[in-house]
Motif scaffolding. Structure first.
Motif, mmCIF file in Angstrom:
data_model
loop_
_atom_site.group_PDB
_atom_site.id
_atom_site.type_symbol
_atom_site.label_atom_id
_atom_site.label_comp_id
_atom_site.label_asym_id
_atom_site.label_seq_id
_atom_site.Cartn_x
_atom_site.Cartn_y
_atom_site.Cartn_z
ATOM 1 N N ASP A 121 4.247 13.965 16.378
ATOM 2 C CA ASP A 121 5.022 13.507 17.527
ATOM 3 C C ASP A 121 4.872 14.495 18.681
ATOM 4 O O ASP A 121 4.611 15.670 18.469
ATOM 5 C CB ASP A 121 6.497 13.392 17.118
ATOM 6 C CG ASP A 121 7.338 12.586 18.092
ATOM 7 O OD1 ASP A 121 6.813 12.102 19.104
ATOM 8 O OD2 ASP A 121 8.539 12.436 17.820
ATOM 9 N N THR A 122 5.061 13.987 19.884
ATOM 10 C CA THR A 122 5.110 14.863 21.050
ATOM 11 C C THR A 122 6.458 14.767 21.756
ATOM 12 O O THR A 122 6.858 15.702 22.439
ATOM 13 C CB THR A 122 4.011 14.494 22.077
ATOM 14 O OG1 THR A 122 4.275 13.167 22.562
ATOM 15 C CG2 THR A 122 2.636 14.594 21.467
ATOM 16 N N GLY A 123 7.129 13.616 21.622
ATOM 17 C CA GLY A 123 8.393 13.402 22.320
ATOM 18 C C GLY A 123 8.219 13.105 23.793
ATOM 19 O O GLY A 123 9.201 12.984 24.514
ATOM 20 N N ARG A 173 11.932 5.160 18.094
ATOM 21 C CA ARG A 173 13.103 5.917 18.568
ATOM 22 C C ARG A 173 14.442 5.282 18.220
ATOM 23 O O ARG A 173 15.410 5.430 18.967
ATOM 24 C CB ARG A 173 13.010 6.150 20.069
ATOM 25 C CG ARG A 173 11.714 6.783 20.524
ATOM 26 C CD ARG A 173 11.420 8.047 19.791
ATOM 27 N NE ARG A 173 10.224 8.692 20.340
ATOM 28 C CZ ARG A 173 9.547 9.633 19.734
ATOM 29 N NH1 ARG A 173 9.917 10.045 18.531
ATOM 30 N NH2 ARG A 173 8.505 10.156 20.302
ATOM 31 N N TYR A 221 17.892 11.825 20.718
ATOM 32 C CA TYR A 221 16.589 12.124 20.123
ATOM 33 C C TYR A 221 16.604 13.509 19.473
ATOM 34 O O TYR A 221 16.228 13.661 18.314
ATOM 35 C CB TYR A 221 15.507 12.043 21.197
ATOM 36 C CG TYR A 221 14.168 12.575 20.771
ATOM 37 C CD1 TYR A 221 13.377 11.875 19.875
ATOM 38 C CD2 TYR A 221 13.689 13.787 21.259
ATOM 39 C CE1 TYR A 221 12.143 12.369 19.473
ATOM 40 C CE2 TYR A 221 12.464 14.276 20.872
ATOM 41 C CZ TYR A 221 11.691 13.566 19.977
ATOM 42 O OH TYR A 221 10.479 14.057 19.580
ATOM 43 N N VAL A 222 17.072 14.493 20.210
ATOM 44 C CA VAL A 222 17.101 15.877 19.696
ATOM 45 C C VAL A 222 18.029 15.971 18.489
ATOM 46 O O VAL A 222 17.684 16.597 17.483
ATOM 47 C CB VAL A 222 17.499 16.867 20.811
ATOM 48 C CG1 VAL A 222 17.766 18.253 20.255
ATOM 49 C CG2 VAL A 222 16.402 16.923 21.878
ATOM 50 N N LYS A 240 17.907 11.539 25.482
ATOM 51 C CA LYS A 240 17.246 12.783 25.075
ATOM 52 C C LYS A 240 18.111 13.526 24.053
ATOM 53 O O LYS A 240 17.604 14.028 23.040
ATOM 54 C CB LYS A 240 16.978 13.664 26.298
ATOM 55 C CG LYS A 240 16.375 15.015 25.999
ATOM 56 C CD LYS A 240 14.902 14.937 25.706
ATOM 57 C CE LYS A 240 14.317 16.329 25.525
ATOM 58 N NZ LYS A 240 12.890 16.357 25.614
ATOM 59 N N LEU A 257 16.357 14.883 15.206
ATOM 60 C CA LEU A 257 15.175 15.557 14.676
ATOM 61 C C LEU A 257 15.467 16.173 13.314
ATOM 62 O O LEU A 257 16.483 16.848 13.143
ATOM 63 C CB LEU A 257 14.699 16.647 15.649
ATOM 64 C CG LEU A 257 14.180 16.167 16.995
ATOM 65 C CD1 LEU A 257 13.869 17.363 17.897
ATOM 66 C CD2 LEU A 257 12.943 15.293 16.824
ATOM 67 N N ILE A 303 10.476 18.926 16.385
ATOM 68 C CA ILE A 303 9.606 17.757 16.518
ATOM 69 C C ILE A 303 8.577 17.774 15.391
ATOM 70 O O ILE A 303 8.002 18.816 15.081
ATOM 71 C CB ILE A 303 8.913 17.749 17.904
ATOM 72 C CG1 ILE A 303 9.960 17.550 19.008
ATOM 73 C CG2 ILE A 303 7.864 16.660 17.977
ATOM 74 C CD1 ILE A 303 9.411 17.584 20.404
ATOM 75 N N ILE A 314 10.170 10.188 25.370
ATOM 76 C CA ILE A 314 11.593 10.412 25.616
ATOM 77 C C ILE A 314 11.800 11.141 26.944
ATOM 78 O O ILE A 314 12.812 10.959 27.609
ATOM 79 C CB ILE A 314 12.229 11.190 24.444
ATOM 80 C CG1 ILE A 314 12.242 10.315 23.193
ATOM 81 C CG2 ILE A 314 13.637 11.664 24.770
ATOM 82 C CD1 ILE A 314 13.072 9.039 23.296
ATOM 83 N N ASP A 315 10.826 11.931 27.350
ATOM 84 C CA ASP A 315 10.906 12.613 28.650
ATOM 85 C C ASP A 315 10.694 11.655 29.814
ATOM 86 O O ASP A 315 11.054 11.970 30.945
ATOM 87 C CB ASP A 315 9.881 13.747 28.719
ATOM 88 C CG ASP A 315 10.219 14.882 27.778
ATOM 89 O OD1 ASP A 315 11.417 15.069 27.450
ATOM 90 O OD2 ASP A 315 9.282 15.583 27.348
#
Length: 169
Positions: free
Chosen positions: A39-41, A87, A26-27, A23, A30, A35, A44-45
């Protein structure tokens, strides 16, 4: 930009304890810290549910010699016979050391082993190093579209085509 000296790392399948580090990667990756509109992400959650619950999907992490997650990549089956690479991230201070290449190789081998005939991926124009990596693996640019104020580039790799043989018959 030249490659830097390689550093020791390993690539392995995602484990639940990797979730927070993935996570964070990913952040950190960005563009502009937010985001994108396309995308919703949500994957990754829930990496385990999005990538590890089906044999047709998978997610890998690259670990430094100290065991820290420094890279990641996922594959999801998008259509029958088509895998989508998603990703791909490498921690800023670990880039240009072969980690992204190793992650891409792992994803491509996975797709070949699943019998996929095509691999797709997309990235924003601002990601020059990633675009260069995709081109090294012979991904072809298929189209570009505007997403908000940015350009999203789509790439593909046909797996059903084999390298030409140098045999003389």
């Amino acid at each position: 930009m030249p490659d830097l000296p390689p550093i020791p790392f390993t690539v392995r399948g995602f484990c639940a304890e990797d979730a927070a580090a993935c996570k964070a990667l990913y952040v950190d990756g960005l563009i502009g810290g937010k985001i994108a509109d396309n995308d919703t992400g949500l994957d990754i959650d829930d990496i385990a549910g999005a990538y590890m619950a089906s044999a047709d999907n998978h997610f890998w992490v690259a670990l430094s010699a100290a065991g820290k997650v420094v890279g990641m990549i996922g594959v999801q089956q998008s259509d029958a016979g088509v895998g989508e690479i998603r990703r791909l991230r490498v921690q800023q201070d670990h880039r240009r050391r072969g980690i992204g290449k190793a992650l891409m190789e792992q994803a491509i081998v996975f797709c070949r082993d699943r019998g996929y005939i095509k691999i797709t991926l997309d990235t924003f124009m601002e990601r020059d190093p990633a675009i260069g990596l995709f081109q090294k693996f012979n991904f072809l640019h298929s189209r570009t579209r505007k997403v908000g104020e940015k350009e999203l580039l789509y790439f593909y790799l046909d797996l059903y085509q084999r390298e030409p043989s140098n045999r003389k018959e």
